[in-house]
Design an enzyme around this catalytic site. Structure first.
Site, PDB file in Angstrom:
ATOM      1  N   LYS A   1      35.055  38.076  46.738  1.00  0.00           N
ATOM      2  CA  LYS A   1      36.507  38.059  46.919  1.00  0.00           C
ATOM      3  C   LYS A   1      36.838  37.495  48.294  1.00  0.00           C
ATOM      4  CE  LYS A   1      36.894  40.331  43.014  1.00  0.00           C
ATOM      5  NZ  LYS A   1      37.371  39.653  41.776  1.00  0.00           N
TER       6      LYS A   1
ATOM      7  N   SER B   1      37.610  34.934  38.628  1.00  0.00           N
ATOM      8  CA  SER B   1      38.512  35.666  39.512  1.00  0.00           C
ATOM      9  C   SER B   1      38.786  34.952  40.830  1.00  0.00           C
ATOM     10  CB  SER B   1      37.960  37.065  39.797  1.00  0.00           C
ATOM     11  OG  SER B   1      36.795  36.993  40.595  1.00  0.00           O
TER      12      SER B   1
END
Length: 223
Positions: free
Chosen positions: A92, A38
């Site tokens: 993230k 990701s």
């Protein structure tokens, strides 16, 4: 009781060492493995990233209690957080801080009405992209940080969202692999108290597709 005392006398050094190591990993610094893509191409599957747990808070060891607030996450920071919404520990990039109005249209971000700058990646990144013809790499200017985002060459349904205001005490986070990341578009805004640290480098990396051999080029690589 006598057995416990004997155990302490015989193993005092190793017990003290292990205790200090656990305290260090809990409150000062730790490493986090990355099992998904990701955050590609910034972070690769198999990377072990160094987590600075004192970047934002001085915490009571083995708890989430902040004793001293040292700083707040900034746009562009790569943060590690224990997400209650995802029931997992995630990595993230911070895109929106409290009060920001963030929107995305066809993978182009706008923050407080200003559209971010995007450019074609350099030759080295294009060489990486050549091994994955289904994606495109662009450099994204986020505040004072320039980093690379990976975009799918086909519509995924995640490339746009209407303007949203980041509430106080929360952050909007996205994966650098924009079309393949379960981030704030899925789990919502991230509460400040869930953020446990910041990552800025790779400790080491294992190539899962090549017998878990170390990737020499990723050793102590900056993120």
């Amino acid at each position: 009781m006598s057995k416990i005392k004997q155990l302490w006398r015989d193993n005092r050094g190793i017990i003290v060492f292990l205790s200090l190591m656990f305290v260090f990993r809990s409150a000062v610094a730790d490493w986090n493995d990355v099992p998904t893509g990701s955050m590609q191409p910034t972070i690769q599957i198999g990377d072990r990233i160094l987590v600075n747990k004192m970047a934002y808070d001085l915490r009571l060891p083995f708890t989430t209690v902040s004793l001293v607030k040292r700083a707040d996450p900034q746009r562009g920071d790569i943060v590690i957080f224990a997400s209650e919404a995802a029931d997992d520990r995630l990595v993230k990039r911070v895109v929106g801080v409290p009060g920001d109005v963030v929107a995305m249209q066809h993978n182009v971000l706008s923050i407080n009405g200003a559209q971010l700058a995007y450019n074609e990646s350099d030759q080295a990144l294009q060489a990486y992209s050549a091994t994955d013809e289904s994606s495109r790499l662009l450099s994204e200017q986020l505040g004072g940080i320039t980093h690379t985002v990976k975009l799918a060459s086909f519509a995924t349904g995640r490339d746009s969202f209407a303007p949203v205001r980041v509430p106080q005490g929360h952050y909007l986070v996205l994966g650098d692999n924009r079309d393949n990341s379960a981030d704030s578009r899925v789990i919502g805004f991230v509460p400040r108290n869930e953020i446990v640290g910041r990552a800025s480098s790779v400790l080491f990396s294992l190539d899962y597709d090549n017998y878990y051999l170390p990737r020499s080029g990723r050793f102590l690589a900056a993120l």
